[in-house]
Write an enzyme that holds these catalytic residues in place. Structure first.
Site, PDB file in Angstrom:
ATOM      1  N   ASP A 234       0.735  -1.223   0.067  1.00  0.00           N
ATOM      2  CA  ASP A 234       0.107   0.038  -0.035  1.00  0.00           C
ATOM      3  C   ASP A 234       0.883   1.322   0.066  1.00  0.00           C
ATOM      4  OD1 ASP A 234       1.081  -0.138   2.608  1.00  0.00           O
ATOM      5  OD2 ASP A 234      -0.879   0.083   3.414  1.00  0.00           O
ATOM      6  N   ASP A 259      -4.289  -7.214   4.757  1.00  0.00           N
ATOM      7  CA  ASP A 259      -4.361  -6.761   6.192  1.00  0.00           C
ATOM      8  C   ASP A 259      -5.420  -5.552   6.688  1.00  0.00           C
ATOM      9  OD1 ASP A 259      -3.374  -6.865   9.037  1.00  0.00           O
ATOM     10  OD2 ASP A 259      -1.717  -5.508   8.713  1.00  0.00           O
TER      11      ASP A 259
END
Length: 365
Positions: A234, A259
């Site tokens: 990310d 996650d």
């Protein structure tokens, strides 16, 4: 009834114009075909590590919430996923296992992942330190028996007293033992691998940083052929350059994970994780108490796009998003690739890698 899906088919090591022919829930054939169009066809994403999304969470043991979180991620191409909890009291772990067992039986979830509570206090990150404790074979045995196959993975810090015995027990029960949230030395990490660990939980994050005189868990995991290494792509958890390096250092062993917490797909604001307040600003989730990264707001299509933007080619990114995590769960003979005989799980992307359609077990979502 058969159906033919045309596009640029992403297969191991190649992207070819072709047709994926589906017969009911199964891929019947994959064949090259000219002028198949610009759509990109990938195997359905497999997420080993996800705490929730769309405003719904896996962390409280609520089956209704869990089903809605799974449905949210399914719309983003995740056709197979584990429901990840965070460090919790045993009673919550027990109740969640019982609550999620019917969802696993129905195929809504591929299983349960306990991220904790047997983790390092020094590297707990966004885990609630109140619930951390040493591994208990009594707890583990009760959960595994209650889950009847639904407990698929547990993250453990291998340096804790009793951790190696716990890893050996999990491996013997066909539960994936993952190394994470650990302050272990290089040698302690390798001891966990030797005991039967096969996954590294969001490698680099929640770990003692590598040093050239003490490589620590990061280097031990990247360098262990038996370990599938999770990466959160990310740009927050990992710099794109580190992601690119790590992916190239772990060919056929890197796995993209989200996650994600319940804030995925939701506006910025205040949220909760494991009994702790989380603030989401510009899509980045952090604990209010100390600023620790508190999971992500990713979906698997977003992490796939980020990996490609970081320099990974489509076959590599697809393998990391589907094929390798499927293998980590022991499901590679059922799903994770576009091959005849496997389950018809696929994602159709536009040329700019946006989700157009999702198929799971031969049915369009």
């Amino acid at each position: 009834m058969t159906e033919k899906i045309r596009g640029r088919v992403v297969r191991p090591g190649a992207v070819v114009p072709g047709i994926v022919e589906v017969d009911g829930p199964t891929i019947l054939s994959v064949a090259e075909h000219a002028d198949a169009g610009d759509d990109i066809i990938l195997p359905g994403f497999v997420d080993l590590h996800c705490h929730g999304g769309g405003g719904h969470t896996f962390t409280r043991g609520d089956a209704g919430e869990a089903a809605k979180a799974a449905a949210f991620h399914l719309r983003h191409g995740t056709t197979t996923m584990l429901a990840s909890l965070v460090s919790s009291p045993y009673e919550l772990m027990r109740d969640a296992t019982a609550a999620y067992l019917p969802l696993v039986d129905r195929g809504v979830l591929a299983g349960i992942h306990f991220e904790g509570p047997y983790l390092s206090a020094a590297r707990c990150g966004a885990q609630n330190p109140e619930f951390l404790r040493e591994p208990s074979l009594e707890e583990l045995g009760a959960l595994v028996r209650l889950g009847a196959g639904a407990v698929r993975m547990m993250t453990i810090a291998p340096e804790l007293p009793g951790a190696l015995d716990a890893i050996r027990y999990l491996a013997a029960q066909n539960v994936v033992a993952a190394v994470g949230h650990t302050d272990a030395t290089y040698e302690q990490t390798l001891a966990g691998v030797a005991a039967g660990a096969t996954v590294g939980t969001h490698v680099f994050n929640g770990m003692r940083p590598p040093h050239h005189r003490e490589p620590g868990p990061v280097v031990a995991l990247l360098d262990s052929p038996a370990i599938v290494c999770e990466f959160v792509a990310d740009g927050i958890h990992l710099h794109d350059g580190m992601l690119r390096f790590a992916a190239r250092a772990t060919p056929h062993r890197g796995a993209l994970v989200t996650d994600a917490m319940d804030a995925a797909g939701m506006p910025d604001g205040s949220y909760e994780l494991g009994g702790q307040e989380v603030a989401v600003t510009d899509g980045v989730a952090r604990l209010v108490r100390d600023g620790s990264i508190a999971g992500s707001t990713l979906t698997m299509d977003a992490t796939f796009r980020r990996a490609v933007a970081a320099g990974l080619d489509l076959p590599t990114a697809a393998a990391m998003a589907a094929t390798t995590p499927a293998r980590a769960l022991g499901l590679s003979d059922e799903l994770g690739a576009l091959e005849a005989g496997l389950r018809a799980d696929l994602v159709v992307l536009s040329a700019d890698l946006r989700v157009k359609r999702v198929m799971r077990a031969g049915e369009w979502i």
